[in-house]
Design a protein around this motif. Structure first.
Motif, PDB file in Angstrom:
ATOM      1  N   ASP A 104      47.748  19.883  28.113  1.00 13.21           N
ATOM      2  CA  ASP A 104      47.298  20.986  27.257  1.00 13.21           C
ATOM      3  C   ASP A 104      48.533  21.681  26.680  1.00 13.21           C
ATOM      4  O   ASP A 104      49.672  21.248  26.911  1.00 13.21           O
ATOM      5  N   LEU A 116      46.212  16.624  31.854  1.00 14.40           N
ATOM      6  CA  LEU A 116      44.749  16.600  31.772  1.00 14.40           C
ATOM      7  C   LEU A 116      44.207  15.301  32.371  1.00 14.40           C
ATOM      8  O   LEU A 116      44.927  14.302  32.468  1.00 14.40           O
ATOM      9  N   THR A 121      38.247  14.654  27.585  1.00 15.62           N
ATOM     10  CA  THR A 121      39.176  15.778  27.458  1.00 15.62           C
ATOM     11  C   THR A 121      40.371  15.355  26.613  1.00 15.62           C
ATOM     12  O   THR A 121      41.073  14.412  26.985  1.00 15.62           O
ATOM     13  N   GLY A 168      44.110  16.070  24.620  1.00 19.19           N
ATOM     14  CA  GLY A 168      45.303  16.900  24.646  1.00 19.19           C
ATOM     15  C   GLY A 168      46.473  16.182  24.003  1.00 19.19           C
ATOM     16  O   GLY A 168      46.303  15.100  23.426  1.00 19.19           O
TER      17      GLY A 168
END
Ligand code: AMP
Length: 542
Positions: free
Chosen positions: A372, A378, A384, A386
């Motif tokens: 992040d 992550l 997710t 990033g």
């Protein structure tokens, strides 16, 4: 305790020595810049590379000198590379699609001492050479008969120059950490940044690239790198093909569908690599002519995201396997490839296409992570996303002259500037460039996902998505479309086509039609220019 194995530096002259000894007759075929198809082989290329090295050394060029090349993929360009590296020099590939002023800036920054150039690029050379103070000689990659007129001094035709040399030369004794090559990144903001390859990184990267689950090269393969040598080492093929004795086929200056098809067909090419735009032209040509691809087994597609519809067409209509790959100039360039791991071997239909839409997993020699904005790692859950960071023996640790230091951290991670997710099986998918991702109400929307989807519509030639300011959500997606000739899809039709295939809140707020989408010198969509073009645009609903 030290190992008792020999010190055998990983230097590039060993690649061409190996090819010349084990595969002297293996062909290197190209469409010459002068026109006809030309045939040579690794044995000849090695001898002529020795002459190049001898000629440069004799004229006082020194190890470490940067020697520019402004050339298409051809056997002469390949000889020049191995000759330059063999005398301890550093090949510096220049992208002819840049403006002459940009080329001059890059050559001055690198302080190029000499330049090998194709006849096609003489108008550029005429403009650029007087601006580059360090430049002492221009060698035009042709023979005396095809030598263009020029007002420049110190210009010679390659064949005349080689004619005066016998190749009785011993390769310069480079250390494996010495620089071997150089390529400037086509950064969309700021000045271009120089990436400097070493002999060691080139050799290791070629070994990695040749593996079955990477490019999958071998002595029985016939390889056509459409991807230019001036764009990140032709994805290693200029090194990895001679390393394993693959037959090489080079397209020269012609990359249109008909020209590429002709080479694929007559040379019985089994494996090829190029950016999506090139494949779009080929697929269009095949559709128009009804021709097939009986010899081609596999195409490697990268540089920009490979649309799902492209993978599907290659598979269903031509029985060709698409390997989606991702990489960067800073990574030599290969960073990931979408070969199938054993647990995926039986995938078919949509599930297989889903996987092939991802850019694949990192080969040995590339470590990856996503973080992040606070550099917290992550999870690999395939959702997710990033910042994508990488490290490895063929990944840059700095730019030439110390530019861009903020992209490298103390643990050796290089921040790619790409945004991605990685699934539990290790397959990475690029969702955006960090600069392009759309931030809507604090959440991120992937422009690449939307573009891939839109381009699957049969009436769409090209699609780009940019974020436009929105009073409530900060930014919302605007879909920019180039229609196929003679087709008139409406905004409503396009949105209806996309509906249900992405999250509702990702759907573009509007669609605009344009004649053309701007591209960078490496064929990527130039989002900065596009955002500039639509800076006054306001959503009808906003
Ligand atoms: P270059 O150094 O010119 O090769 O550009 C590298 C950049 O191209 C990467 O950082 C990505 O943003 C983009 N890129 C390369 N391959 C892909 C791919 N398969 N899908 C999406 N973007 C890609």
């Amino acid at each position: 305790m030290h190992g008792l194995m020999q010190d055998w530096p990983l230097v590039c002259s060993r690649i061409i020595d190996y090819a010349g000894r084990q595969f002297p007759a293996r062909e290197v075929v190209d469409r010459s810049i002068e026109g006809p198809i030309r045939r040579t082989n690794y044995g000849q290329i090695r001898i002529r590379a020795l002459k190049v090295a001898q000629g440069l050394a004799r004229e006082g060029f020194k190890p470490g000198d940067r020697i520019g090349t402004l050339a298409w993929n051809s056997s002469r360009h390949l000889e020049a590379w191995y000759g330059i590296m063999g005398m301890g020099g550093v090949y510096h590939t220049l992208n002819p699609r840049l403006f002459p002023d940009q080329i001059a800036w890059i050559m001055n920054h690198a302080e190029d001492a000499a330049l090998f150039a194709d006849i096609t690029f003489m108008p550029i050379v005429e403009k650029v050479a007087p601006l580059v103070k360090s430049l002492r000689k221009v060698i035009v990659l042709t023979d005396a008969a095809h030598m263009p007129e020029t007002k420049l001094d110190n210009v010679v035709s390659y064949e005349e120059w080689l004619g005066g040399l016998d190749g009785d030369y011993t390769w310069y004794d480079s250390a494996e950490a010495d620089a071997s090559g150089m390529c400037y990144t086509s950064g969309t903001t700021g000045d271009p940044k120089g990436v400097v390859y070493s002999h060691r990184s080139n050799v290791l990267h070629a070994l990695i690239a040749a593996q079955v689950d990477a490019l999958g090269l071998g002595s029985r393969e016939v390889v056509l790198p459409v991807v230019p040598m001036f764009h990140a080492n032709a994805w290693s093929i200029a090194h990895s093909a001679p390393m394993v004795g693959s037959k090489l086929v080079m397209p020269g200056a012609r990359m249109d569908g008909e020209a590429i098809y002709e080479l694929l067909d007559t040379e019985k090419v089994t494996l090829s690599a190029a950016v999506p735009t090139v494949w779009l032209m080929l697929l269009q040509y095949l559709e128009e002519t009804g021709k097939k691809l009986p010899h081609l087994r596999k195409v490697v597609i990268g540089g920009s995201a490979c649309p799902r519809s492209m993978t599907q067409k290659f598979r269903d209509n031509y029985d060709v396997d698409v390997i989606h790959a991702w990489g960067m100039t800073e990574m030599s360039p290969l960073g990931s490839l979408g070969s199938l791991k054993p647990q995926m071997a039986d995938l078919t239909g949509d599930a297989l296409l889903d996987l092939k839409e991802k850019q694949g997993y990192a080969p040995f020699g590339v470590e990856m992570k996503i973080t992040d904005d606070d550099n917290r790692e992550l999870t690999w859950d395939g959702k997710t996303f990033g910042r994508l960071k990488v490290r490895g023996p063929a990944v840059a640790k700095a730019y030439y002259g110390g530019a861009g230091t903020d992209q490298f951290d103390d643990e050796g991670w290089f921040d790619t500037g790409d945004v991605a997710h990685i699934d539990a099986d290790g397959y990475m998918q690029i969702t955006d460039r960090a600069k392009d991702v759309i931030k809507s109400g604090g959440e991120w929307i992937s422009t690449i996902d939307l573009e891939n989807l839109a381009v699957g519509h049969p009436d769409v030639a090209e699609a780009a998505v940019i974020g436009v300011v929105h009073p409530k959500w900060d930014e919302r997606p605007l879909l920019v479309i180039v229609r196929k000739p003679g087709r008139e899809p409406s905004k409503e039709e396009l949105l209806a086509y996309m509906e249900g295939k992405v999250a509702k809140w990702w759907m573009p707020d509007d669609v605009v039609f344009v004649e053309e989408i701007p591209h960078t010198a490496t064929g990527k969509i130039q989002k900065i220019t596009l955002r500039e073009q639509f800076k006054d645009y306001r959503f009808p609903t906003a």
